[in-house]
Design an enzyme around this catalytic site. Structure first.
Site, mmCIF file in Angstrom:
data_model
loop_
_atom_site.group_PDB
_atom_site.id
_atom_site.type_symbol
_atom_site.label_atom_id
_atom_site.label_comp_id
_atom_site.label_asym_id
_atom_site.label_seq_id
_atom_site.Cartn_x
_atom_site.Cartn_y
_atom_site.Cartn_z
ATOM 1 N N GLY A 69 -86.802 4.134 110.415
ATOM 2 C CA GLY A 69 -87.717 4.974 111.182
ATOM 3 C C GLY A 69 -87.620 6.459 110.923
ATOM 4 O O GLY A 69 -88.033 7.259 111.766
ATOM 5 N N HIS A 107 -95.667 5.170 100.139
ATOM 6 C CA HIS A 107 -94.881 4.364 99.204
ATOM 7 C C HIS A 107 -94.021 5.304 98.375
ATOM 8 O O HIS A 107 -94.524 6.303 97.852
ATOM 9 C CB HIS A 107 -95.805 3.538 98.301
ATOM 10 C CG HIS A 107 -95.046 2.687 97.336
ATOM 11 N ND1 HIS A 107 -94.409 1.533 97.721
ATOM 12 C CD2 HIS A 107 -94.792 2.836 96.023
ATOM 13 C CE1 HIS A 107 -93.797 1.009 96.677
ATOM 14 N NE2 HIS A 107 -94.020 1.773 95.624
ATOM 15 N N ASN A 122 -100.581 4.282 104.289
ATOM 16 C CA ASN A 122 -99.226 3.852 103.930
ATOM 17 C C ASN A 122 -98.555 4.958 103.138
ATOM 18 O O ASN A 122 -99.223 5.739 102.446
ATOM 19 C CB ASN A 122 -99.292 2.588 103.064
ATOM 20 C CG ASN A 122 -97.909 2.101 102.631
ATOM 21 O OD1 ASN A 122 -96.980 2.032 103.444
ATOM 22 N ND2 ASN A 122 -97.757 1.775 101.355
ATOM 23 N N MET A 131 -92.752 -3.478 106.157
ATOM 24 C CA MET A 131 -92.391 -4.269 104.980
ATOM 25 C C MET A 131 -93.098 -5.619 104.880
ATOM 26 O O MET A 131 -92.673 -6.477 104.108
ATOM 27 C CB MET A 131 -90.881 -4.469 104.925
ATOM 28 C CG MET A 131 -90.087 -3.180 104.677
ATOM 29 S SD MET A 131 -90.653 -2.181 103.268
ATOM 30 C CE MET A 131 -90.329 -3.317 101.928
ATOM 31 N N ARG A 132 -94.192 -5.820 105.628
ATOM 32 C CA ARG A 132 -94.945 -7.077 105.482
ATOM 33 C C ARG A 132 -96.273 -6.798 104.805
ATOM 34 O O ARG A 132 -97.027 -5.902 105.232
ATOM 35 C CB ARG A 132 -95.243 -7.720 106.850
ATOM 36 C CG ARG A 132 -94.034 -8.213 107.604
ATOM 37 C CD ARG A 132 -93.185 -9.202 106.855
ATOM 38 N NE ARG A 132 -93.839 -10.490 106.618
ATOM 39 C CZ ARG A 132 -93.295 -11.456 105.882
ATOM 40 N NH1 ARG A 132 -92.134 -11.262 105.281
ATOM 41 N NH2 ARG A 132 -93.918 -12.593 105.731
ATOM 42 N N THR A 145 -105.666 -0.788 101.017
ATOM 43 C CA THR A 145 -106.720 -1.729 100.652
ATOM 44 C C THR A 145 -106.050 -3.083 100.420
ATOM 45 O O THR A 145 -104.813 -3.154 100.380
ATOM 46 C CB THR A 145 -107.455 -1.272 99.377
ATOM 47 O OG1 THR A 145 -106.493 -1.172 98.322
ATOM 48 C CG2 THR A 145 -108.136 0.078 99.572
ATOM 49 N N LEU A 199 -100.012 -7.188 104.227
ATOM 50 C CA LEU A 199 -101.092 -7.482 105.176
ATOM 51 C C LEU A 199 -102.264 -8.127 104.447
ATOM 52 O O LEU A 199 -102.641 -7.700 103.351
ATOM 53 C CB LEU A 199 -101.539 -6.184 105.856
ATOM 54 C CG LEU A 199 -100.427 -5.506 106.660
ATOM 55 C CD1 LEU A 199 -100.772 -4.047 106.949
ATOM 56 C CD2 LEU A 199 -100.152 -6.271 107.952
#
Ligand code: NHR
Ligand code: GAR
Length: 229
Positions: free
Chosen positions: A29, A122, A120, A103-104, A154, A106
């Site tokens: 976090g 990265h 996001n 970390m999932r 996306t 989508l």
């Protein structure tokens, strides 16, 4: 949708215009902390984690932000997890959804539901090194400059339209942790910037799928690495 405010350069923030943000995390976090510390012109309506042990949850609670945990292992399928997550986000009235170390992957339905309001960060200079272990990928490739990227999400992983990037030098003796720490400092700078632009109606994804940013500022300086005498 390009708003009138963006087109005219008038940014409005505050009062009844104040937007709500939901932040998704999976771990430490530190990006969440940078966002909470940034005094953004919006309301952080909730922090949602897919892992109950995520350290960021305590941080959110300490700041008086509502939290929720949706453990993906408790859902029968990715689609079921995505649907529950989307409903939880919508319940908080999110104008913007911010993935901060989430970390999932989508699915398409989720991404379509939040199209244009899903960001996001990265830790690589995309389109280089998408997916997992980007710092190890960068070291293996021998790049001399690495960094981080904020992008609209996306369906294609880490391939959405780029909003802002920051670059750092790779040192000859770097290990993964040293490199990650150097990049993380820059993540904490660029993510609050990008979120602020969105909340101020200066940033949007156009119907053509391109990033539009009002008032980009002066050109940035080049970075050359290594320096060698
Ligand atoms: N979803 C979509 N559709 N598009 C993106 O660009 C996404 C996304 C979900 C998350 C963040 C991301 C990153 O910045 C992100 C971008 C997780 C994985 C992954 O492989 C890859 C990339 C990102 C997040 N996750 C595994 C999975 O099976 C689980 C890995 C783990 O639990 O450690 O979902 O890099
Ligand atoms: C950050 O470096 C973020 O860019 C990265 O994970 C770290 C989370 O740190 N995200 C991904 O790799 C997304 N797949 P944080 O929890 O301290 O913000």
């Amino acid at each position: 949708m390009m708003s009138d405010a963006l087109l005219s350069g008038r940014a409005s923030a505050g009062g009844s215009q104040m937007k709500s943000v939901v932040i998704l995390i999976s771990g430490r976090g530190s990006n969440l902390q940078a966002l909470l510390d940034a005094k953004l012109p919006g309301r952080v309506a909730a922090v949602i984690s897919d892992r109950a042990e995520a350290l960021g949850l305590a941080l959110a609670q300490a700041r008086g932000v509502a939290t929720a945990v949706l453990d993906h292992r408790r859902y029968a399928s990715r689609e079921a997890f995505d649907a529950a997550l989307a409903d939880e986000i919508a319940a908080h009235g999110a104008d913007l959804v911010v993935l901060a170390g989430f970390m999932r992957i989508l699915g398409d339905d989720f991404v379509r539901r939040f199209a244009g309001r899903l960001l996001n960060i990265h830790p690589s200079l995309l389109p280089l090194f998408p997916g997992l272990k980007p710092h190890a990928q960068a070291l293996a490739a021998g790049v001399k400059i690495h960094g981080c990227t904020v992008h609209f999400v996306t369906p294609a992983l880490d391939a959405g339209p780029i909003v802002i990037q920051a670059a750092v030098p790779v040192h000859g003796d770097d290990d993964e942790n040293e490199l990650a720490a150097r990049v993380l400092v820059q993540e904490h700078r660029i993510y609050p910037l990008a979120v602020r632009w969105f909340l101020e109606d200066r940033l949007c994804l156009t119907p053509e799928g391109r990033v539009a940013l009002a008032d980009e500022g002066p050109p940035a300086s080049p970075l050359i690495a290594p320096v060698a005498a």
